[in-house]
Design a protein around this motif. Structure first.
Motif, PDB file in Angstrom:
ATOM      1  N   ILE A   1       0.839  -1.202   0.000  1.00 23.41           N
ATOM      2  CA  ILE A   1       0.000   0.000   0.000  1.00 23.41           C
ATOM      3  C   ILE A   1       0.876   1.255   0.000  1.00 23.41           C
ATOM      4  N   GLU A   2       1.932   1.257   0.797  1.00 21.16           N
ATOM      5  CA  GLU A   2       2.855   2.399   0.839  1.00 21.16           C
ATOM      6  C   GLU A   2       3.562   2.597  -0.503  1.00 21.16           C
ATOM      7  N   ARG A   3       4.031   1.506  -1.095  1.00 26.76           N
ATOM      8  CA  ARG A   3       4.742   1.613  -2.367  1.00 26.76           C
ATOM      9  C   ARG A   3       3.835   2.127  -3.465  1.00 26.76           C
ATOM     10  N   VAL A   4       2.613   1.603  -3.543  1.00 27.89           N
ATOM     11  CA  VAL A   4       1.667   2.041  -4.566  1.00 27.89           C
ATOM     12  C   VAL A   4       1.309   3.516  -4.349  1.00 27.89           C
ATOM     13  N   ALA A   5       1.115   3.917  -3.097  1.00 21.75           N
ATOM     14  CA  ALA A   5       0.802   5.329  -2.804  1.00 21.75           C
ATOM     15  C   ALA A   5       1.964   6.233  -3.212  1.00 21.75           C
ATOM     16  N   ALA A   6       3.195   5.807  -2.948  1.00 23.76           N
ATOM     17  CA  ALA A   6       4.364   6.606  -3.339  1.00 23.76           C
ATOM     18  C   ALA A   6       4.471   6.702  -4.859  1.00 23.76           C
ATOM     19  N   ASP A   7       4.223   5.580  -5.556  1.00 23.13           N
ATOM     20  CA  ASP A   7       4.272   5.599  -7.024  1.00 23.13           C
ATOM     21  C   ASP A   7       3.161   6.486  -7.591  1.00 23.13           C
ATOM     22  N   ALA A   8       1.976   6.429  -6.995  1.00 23.39           N
ATOM     23  CA  ALA A   8       0.867   7.282  -7.447  1.00 23.39           C
ATOM     24  C   ALA A   8       1.202   8.756  -7.213  1.00 23.39           C
ATOM     25  N   ALA A   9       1.830   9.069  -6.099  1.00 22.94           N
ATOM     26  CA  ALA A   9       2.229  10.454  -5.811  1.00 22.94           C
ATOM     27  C   ALA A   9       3.273  10.936  -6.830  1.00 22.94           C
ATOM     28  N   ALA A  10       4.191  10.064  -7.209  1.00 19.32           N
ATOM     29  CA  ALA A  10       5.202  10.426  -8.206  1.00 19.32           C
ATOM     30  C   ALA A  10       4.546  10.718  -9.555  1.00 19.32           C
ATOM     31  N   VAL A  11       3.536   9.927  -9.915  1.00 22.02           N
ATOM     32  CA  VAL A  11       2.814  10.170 -11.171  1.00 22.02           C
ATOM     33  C   VAL A  11       2.051  11.486 -11.077  1.00 22.02           C
TER      34      VAL A  11
ATOM     35  N   ALA B   1      -6.996   9.707 -14.864  1.00 17.90           N
ATOM     36  CA  ALA B   1      -6.833   8.421 -14.185  1.00 17.90           C
ATOM     37  C   ALA B   1      -5.399   7.934 -14.311  1.00 17.90           C
ATOM     38  N   ILE B   2      -4.930   7.262 -13.283  1.00 15.52           N
ATOM     39  CA  ILE B   2      -3.595   6.666 -13.312  1.00 15.52           C
ATOM     40  C   ILE B   2      -3.736   5.231 -13.814  1.00 15.52           C
ATOM     41  N   PRO B   3      -3.072   4.889 -14.917  1.00 15.90           N
ATOM     42  CA  PRO B   3      -3.149   3.515 -15.424  1.00 15.90           C
ATOM     43  C   PRO B   3      -2.559   2.534 -14.409  1.00 15.90           C
TER      44      PRO B   3
END
Length: 193
Positions: free
Chosen positions: A96-106, A114-116
């Motif tokens: 969950i943390e990794r996905v949230a960090a990647d989404a924040a970077a996008v 939308a984020i693919p």
């Protein structure tokens, strides 16, 4: 008892030679003759003939003027020795943390839309060299700004490097990150000051 052991030993030796030596040698030779580039690792070379990567294995790219790959679970930066998925379940706090960090970077370079899924998820091998056309399109404005060109030029180049599903229905449309980045460098080099 020797009468029973002898056929077993002969069979084991025969099949060891055939399946452990002859068959792999024939398949390796046929692969090298019919598909030489693939048999050598699908290496991609620059104009000087230097190997810059493989079009089958992703690479870490974080420069703003380049297309970024999907996240990798294969060690530190697409390490083929660590090829595998993360095996983290959907409720695992680390995932969950990794996905949230990647989404924040996008969101830092694409605040709208939308984020693919491939922008925040890893592939099964962790070495995927391709991204979806949607993820590539999300990066067009960032790449264009870093290279000082119009987004339409980057978008056209991404579209030209988008591969359709095999036979029109097997798999999904995809963009090879390395090949697209090399095409970007060839068509619109990054200006150095």
């Amino acid at each position: 008892m020797l009468n029973q052991a002898r056929p077993a030993i002969v069979s084991m030796l025969l099949f060891s030679v055939i399946l452990g030596g002859a068959y792999p040698a024939v398949v390796t030779a046929a692969g090298g003759a019919l598909f030489p580039a693939q048999a050598e690792g699908s290496f991609v070379r620059n104009a000087a003939g230097e190997v810059v990567g493989s079009n089958l294995i992703g690479q870490v790219t974080t420069e703003p003027g380049y297309l970024w790959p999907r996240p990798s679970a294969a060690g530190d930066g697409y390490n083929a020795a660590g090829s595998s998925g993360s095996n983290l379940g959907p409720l695992n706090p680390v995932l969950i943390e990794r996905v949230a960090a990647d989404a924040a970077a996008v969101r830092a370079y694409a605040p709208e839309g939308a984020i693919p899924p491939d922008a925040v998820t890893t592939s099964g091998s962790g070495l995927d060299p391709e991204i979806s056309p949607e993820f590539a399109a999300l990066q067009v404005d960032r790449i264009a700004a870093a290279r000082g060109i119009k987004p339409s030029l980057v978008g056209a180049l991404v579209a030209a490097n988008t591969e359709a599903p095999l036979l029109g229905f097997i798999g999904q449309a995809r963009v090879n990150v390395l090949m697209t980045n090399l095409a970007l460098d060839s068509a619109y080099p990054i200006k150095t000051e």
